[in-house]
Design a protein around this motif. Sequence first.
Motif, PDB file in Angstrom:
ATOM      1  N   UNK A  18       9.513  21.353  -1.092  1.00 34.62           N
ATOM      2  CA  UNK A  18       8.213  21.559  -0.456  1.00 34.62           C
ATOM      3  C   UNK A  18       7.668  20.268   0.152  1.00 34.62           C
ATOM      4  N   UNK A  19       7.758  19.164  -0.579  1.00 33.91           N
ATOM      5  CA  UNK A  19       7.122  17.925  -0.135  1.00 33.91           C
ATOM      6  C   UNK A  19       8.061  16.961   0.571  1.00 33.91           C
ATOM      7  N   UNK A  20       9.357  17.261   0.609  1.00 30.68           N
ATOM      8  CA  UNK A  20      10.320  16.378   1.269  1.00 30.68           C
ATOM      9  C   UNK A  20       9.946  16.022   2.701  1.00 30.68           C
ATOM     10  N   UNK A  21       9.693  17.013   3.557  1.00 32.73           N
ATOM     11  CA  UNK A  21       9.348  16.682   4.951  1.00 32.73           C
ATOM     12  C   UNK A  21       8.071  15.853   5.076  1.00 32.73           C
ATOM     13  N   UNK A  22       7.089  16.123   4.231  1.00 29.96           N
ATOM     14  CA  UNK A  22       5.820  15.388   4.322  1.00 29.96           C
ATOM     15  C   UNK A  22       5.960  13.953   3.826  1.00 29.96           C
ATOM     16  N   UNK A  23       6.729  13.749   2.770  1.00 27.24           N
ATOM     17  CA  UNK A  23       6.853  12.407   2.197  1.00 27.24           C
ATOM     18  C   UNK A  23       7.855  11.555   2.974  1.00 27.24           C
ATOM     19  N   UNK A  24       8.994  12.128   3.304  1.00 22.46           N
ATOM     20  CA  UNK A  24      10.055  11.358   3.965  1.00 22.46           C
ATOM     21  C   UNK A  24       9.886  11.347   5.484  1.00 22.46           C
ATOM     22  N   UNK A  25       9.539  12.485   6.063  1.00 24.99           N
ATOM     23  CA  UNK A  25       9.382  12.563   7.520  1.00 24.99           C
ATOM     24  C   UNK A  25      10.718  12.786   8.212  1.00 24.99           C
TER      25      UNK A  25
ATOM     26  N   UNK B 136      18.238  16.609   3.566  1.00 27.26           N
ATOM     27  CA  UNK B 136      18.243  15.183   3.213  1.00 27.26           C
ATOM     28  C   UNK B 136      16.892  14.765   2.618  1.00 27.26           C
ATOM     29  N   UNK B 137      15.800  15.220   3.231  1.00 27.86           N
ATOM     30  CA  UNK B 137      14.454  14.892   2.739  1.00 27.86           C
ATOM     31  C   UNK B 137      14.270  15.399   1.313  1.00 27.86           C
ATOM     32  N   UNK B 138      14.731  16.620   1.064  1.00 28.76           N
ATOM     33  CA  UNK B 138      14.627  17.199  -0.269  1.00 28.76           C
ATOM     34  C   UNK B 138      15.424  16.372  -1.281  1.00 28.76           C
ATOM     35  N   UNK B 139      16.598  15.930  -0.886  1.00 29.14           N
ATOM     36  CA  UNK B 139      17.434  15.122  -1.774  1.00 29.14           C
ATOM     37  C   UNK B 139      16.766  13.786  -2.089  1.00 29.14           C
ATOM     38  N   UNK B 140      16.166  13.173  -1.079  1.00 32.43           N
ATOM     39  CA  UNK B 140      15.493  11.888  -1.285  1.00 32.43           C
ATOM     40  C   UNK B 140      14.327  12.050  -2.253  1.00 32.43           C
ATOM     41  N   UNK B 141      13.477  13.047  -2.033  1.00 33.24           N
ATOM     42  CA  UNK B 141      12.320  13.256  -2.908  1.00 33.24           C
ATOM     43  C   UNK B 141      12.774  13.640  -4.310  1.00 33.24           C
ATOM     44  N   UNK B 142      13.837  14.437  -4.417  1.00 36.64           N
ATOM     45  CA  UNK B 142      14.355  14.791  -5.735  1.00 36.64           C
ATOM     46  C   UNK B 142      14.841  13.533  -6.461  1.00 36.64           C
ATOM     47  N   UNK B 143      15.479  12.626  -5.735  1.00 35.78           N
ATOM     48  CA  UNK B 143      15.920  11.352  -6.343  1.00 35.78           C
ATOM     49  C   UNK B 143      14.721  10.540  -6.813  1.00 35.78           C
ATOM     50  N   UNK B 144      13.634  10.519  -6.015  1.00 36.67           N
ATOM     51  CA  UNK B 144      12.427   9.793  -6.405  1.00 36.67           C
ATOM     52  C   UNK B 144      11.794  10.414  -7.649  1.00 36.67           C
TER      53      UNK B 144
ATOM     54  N   UNK C 222       9.444  23.534 -10.317  1.00 35.76           N
ATOM     55  CA  UNK C 222      10.458  22.607 -10.801  1.00 35.76           C
ATOM     56  C   UNK C 222      10.511  21.392  -9.878  1.00 35.76           C
ATOM     57  N   UNK C 223      11.229  20.371 -10.313  1.00 36.37           N
ATOM     58  CA  UNK C 223      11.423  19.178  -9.483  1.00 36.37           C
ATOM     59  C   UNK C 223      12.109  19.562  -8.181  1.00 36.37           C
ATOM     60  N   UNK C 224      13.061  20.488  -8.248  1.00 36.19           N
ATOM     61  CA  UNK C 224      13.779  20.922  -7.039  1.00 36.19           C
ATOM     62  C   UNK C 224      12.822  21.615  -6.073  1.00 36.19           C
ATOM     63  N   UNK C 225      11.987  22.515  -6.583  1.00 42.76           N
ATOM     64  CA  UNK C 225      11.023  23.216  -5.720  1.00 42.76           C
ATOM     65  C   UNK C 225      10.039  22.247  -5.084  1.00 42.76           C
ATOM     66  N   UNK C 226       9.541  21.319  -5.881  1.00 40.77           N
ATOM     67  CA  UNK C 226       8.597  20.332  -5.351  1.00 40.77           C
ATOM     68  C   UNK C 226       9.254  19.445  -4.295  1.00 40.77           C
TER      69      UNK C 226
ATOM     70  N   UNK D 234       0.828  -1.222   0.000  1.00 40.55           N
ATOM     71  CA  UNK D 234       0.000   0.000   0.000  1.00 40.55           C
ATOM     72  C   UNK D 234       0.855   1.261   0.000  1.00 40.55           C
ATOM     73  N   UNK D 235       1.961   1.246   0.732  1.00 37.03           N
ATOM     74  CA  UNK D 235       2.851   2.410   0.769  1.00 37.03           C
ATOM     75  C   UNK D 235       3.489   2.637  -0.606  1.00 37.03           C
ATOM     76  N   UNK D 236       3.869   1.548  -1.259  1.00 39.40           N
ATOM     77  CA  UNK D 236       4.481   1.627  -2.583  1.00 39.40           C
ATOM     78  C   UNK D 236       3.471   2.209  -3.585  1.00 39.40           C
ATOM     79  N   UNK D 237       2.257   1.763  -3.503  1.00 37.87           N
ATOM     80  CA  UNK D 237       1.201   2.246  -4.402  1.00 37.87           C
ATOM     81  C   UNK D 237       0.929   3.726  -4.153  1.00 37.87           C
ATOM     82  N   UNK D 238       0.805   4.104  -2.894  1.00 40.93           N
ATOM     83  CA  UNK D 238       0.540   5.507  -2.546  1.00 40.93           C
ATOM     84  C   UNK D 238       1.685   6.402  -2.999  1.00 40.93           C
ATOM     85  N   UNK D 239       2.921   5.979  -2.743  1.00 41.91           N
ATOM     86  CA  UNK D 239       4.084   6.764  -3.160  1.00 41.91           C
ATOM     87  C   UNK D 239       4.111   6.914  -4.678  1.00 41.91           C
ATOM     88  N   UNK D 240       3.772   5.871  -5.396  1.00 39.85           N
ATOM     89  CA  UNK D 240       3.741   5.929  -6.865  1.00 39.85           C
ATOM     90  C   UNK D 240       2.748   6.981  -7.340  1.00 39.85           C
ATOM     91  N   UNK D 241       1.574   7.004  -6.740  1.00 35.61           N
ATOM     92  CA  UNK D 241       0.552   7.986  -7.138  1.00 35.61           C
ATOM     93  C   UNK D 241       1.021   9.410  -6.832  1.00 35.61           C
TER      94      UNK D 241
END
Length: 153
Positions: free
Chosen positions: A41-48, A65-73, A34-38, A10-17
Motif C-alpha cells: 500500500x505505501x511502497x509507491x508513496x514512500x519510495x516513489x 520494487x517499491x513494495x520490496x523496498x518498504x518491506x525491507x525497511x 500485515x507488513x506485506x500489505x502495508x 530531515x528525510x531520515x527523521x521523517x522516514x523513521x517516524x
Amino acid sequence: MDLVSDLPELNKHTLSIIILHLLRVASCEATRMSVISLSRMFGPAIVGYSRADVSAMSILRETRLQSTVVQSLLNLPMGFWDNMLQAKEETRQQNLAPPLLALTPKTPEPTPVSHLSSILGSVEVVARKKGAASSGRFGKTTPTSRGMVDTTP
C-alpha cells in the motif's frame, strides 16, 4: 541500512517516524494489516517512481520494487528506527535555543500617569467653556462638572 543513514537528516527523521508508525499498525490485531500489505500500500508513496512520466508497464514493474523496498525497511529492527530518532533528538537538544521563558519579555512595571491628569483636565475645561450640549447621531450629551454625560433615554 547504509542508504537510510545517508539520507538528509530531515528525510531520515521523517522516514523513521513513518516506519515506526507502520510497524505499530502491523502489530495491532484490530487493523489486520500485515507488513506485506502495508508495504504494497505505501511502497509507491514512500519510495516513489523513477521518472515523472512513467508508462503503465513501468508502474507495474516499479510497484513490485517499491513494495520490496518498504518491506525491507519494515523488517529492520525497531531499535534501528528508535536510534535514528534518538540521534535526531540529541542533535536537536544540542542546537536548541535557550528556553522560551528566558526570551519572553517581562511585563513592565506600572508607571504613574500623573501627567495625564493635566491633559485630561484641560479637555474638561475646554468642554465647560464651550458650554453647549452636543447632540449626535447616537444620542444627546450635556456638559457637567465631571465632563460630558450621555442623556439618551
